[in-house]
Design a protein around this motif. Structure first.
Motif, short mmCIF file in Angstrom:
data_model
loop_
_atom_site.label_atom_id
_atom_site.label_comp_id
_atom_site.label_asym_id
_atom_site.label_seq_id
_atom_site.Cartn_x
_atom_site.Cartn_y
_atom_site.Cartn_z
N ASP A 165 0.89 -1.16 0.00
CA ASP A 165 0.00 0.00 0.00
C ASP A 165 0.93 1.21 0.00
O ASP A 165 1.37 1.66 1.06
N GLY A 216 -1.70 -1.16 -10.87
CA GLY A 216 -2.94 -1.86 -10.57
C GLY A 216 -3.70 -1.13 -9.47
O GLY A 216 -3.24 -0.11 -8.95
N GLY A 217 -4.87 -1.66 -9.10
CA GLY A 217 -5.72 -1.02 -8.09
C GLY A 217 -5.01 -0.92 -6.76
O GLY A 217 -4.41 -1.88 -6.29
N SER A 218 -5.07 0.27 -6.15
CA SER A 218 -4.48 0.51 -4.81
C SER A 218 -3.03 0.03 -4.73
O SER A 218 -2.58 -0.46 -3.68
N SER A 219 -2.31 0.15 -5.80
CA SER A 219 -0.89 -0.22 -5.93
C SER A 219 -0.63 -1.69 -5.60
O SER A 219 0.49 -2.07 -5.26
N GLY A 227 -1.29 -4.43 -7.68
CA GLY A 227 -1.30 -5.34 -8.83
C GLY A 227 0.07 -5.71 -9.35
O GLY A 227 1.08 -5.58 -8.66
#
Ligand code: BGC
Length: 313
Positions: A73, A151-154, A156
């Motif tokens: 995150d 990617g989503g919310s770092s 991926g």
């Protein structure tokens, strides 16, 4: 102004201090110990050693950029999950900030390496590239139109956890058959040891015994030893499987190989190119995909981490 970059690997934590042009002023490393707290302490002591080498104080450095394996995150500086480091939800940036009194930015290790190569190395020639690191794990950093895609919310681009053998070998992520379980340096070393144990006459025993085996061992002996040849061929087959998958999905201009095993250079790249041109959807005449070795070598991650504090990142 100086920039400090830390690359947390499965076996070593590497650190560098560079200037704005990417010139290295200092570098050092320390052994990785598993667990969030041990990693934070390892990073903090390495930061201290690096500053001391140049007689710098914390204020002379823009901040400490950290690349760490696992789901990160990056907005909150937390390691959500890193199977290879035994970390589950740990506030790494905050802990290192407490220990050093410095500003911290955290990203995934392969994302950092992709940034490093894009800014200072092999990736600078391409707008669309995928960095693949072959070390303790298999990681990926995807650059699209010159920008890192996280990617989503770092969370991926965990390409090492793409399954290539359904129900296959178990992986540290909890799933079976992941690319990492076949194409990492760890997997290559494991396969080499198994091949040696089942062939007592293999030339690979000349390396000095099972505990001396590295990812280089099968490559050294494959010219004159059938067992070594089989290990190398199977390894390249598994590596190629994932590479062709990535090429079909993203069709990047280049796939850049980094991490320990990539030091094999053309011994690895040439057969990979051959398989890629045979298996890629529609052939390579239209939209070719290059396979190249990272030019920053094992420093790519630390370079990219340091660059996190440069203006445009
Ligand atoms: C992790 C990735 C990491 C890679 C290389 C994998 O096991 O899931 O996040 O980039 O290893 O360290």
């Amino acid at each position: 102004m100086y920039y400090l970059g830390i690359d947390v690997g499965g076996t070593t934590i590497k650190g560098i201090i560079i200037d704005g042009s990417g010139k290295i002023s200092a570098e050092d490393r320390t052994e990785t110990k598993a667990g969030g707290e041990a990693v934070a302490k390892g990073i903090a002591s390495l930061v201290g050693k690096l500053l001391k080498k140049l007689n710098l104080s914390a204020g002379d450095v823009a901040g400490v950029g950290i690349g760490c394996p696992g789901v990160i995150d990056s907005a909150r500086g937390r390691v959500v999950f890193a199977g290879n480091l035994g970390i589950n939800d740990y506030p790494l940036a905050q802990e290192v900030a407490c220990l050093t009194g410095m500003k911290i930015k955290l990203t995934n290790d392969a994302n950092a390496a992709a940034l490093g190569e894009a800014k200072f190395g092999a990736g600078s020639a391409y707008g669309d590239s995928i960095f693949v690191t072959l070390g303790t794990g298999v990681g990926g950093g995807i650059i699209i139109g010159g920008k890192l895609f996280e990617g989503g919310s770092s969370a991926g681009t965990e390409i090492g956890h793409m399954v290539i053998v359904e129900g296959g070998k178990s992986c540290t992520c909890g799933r079976r058959g992941c690319w990492e379980a076949y194409a990492s340096a760890t997997a290559l070393i494991e396969a080499t040891k198994e091949a040696m144990l089942s062939d007592k006459n293999s030339a690979m025993w000349e390396c000095g015994g099972l505990e001396k085996v590295t990812g280089e061992t099968p490559f050294i002996y494959c010219g004159r030893d059938g067992s070594a040849r089989r290990v190398v061929d199977e390894y390249i087959g598994h590596l190629a499987c994932g590479i062709v998958n990535l090429a079909n999905i993203f069709r990047p201009e280049a796939i850049i190989l980094g991490g320990g095993v990539s030091a094999q250079g053309e011994r690895l790249n040439a057969p990979l190119r051959e398989i890629l041109s045979r298996e890629i959807m529609g052939g390579t005449g239209y939209a070719p995909v290059k396979i190249v070795t990272a030019t920053l070598g094992s420093r790519a991650g630390a370079f990219g981490a340091a660059a996190l504090f440069m203006a445009e990142n």
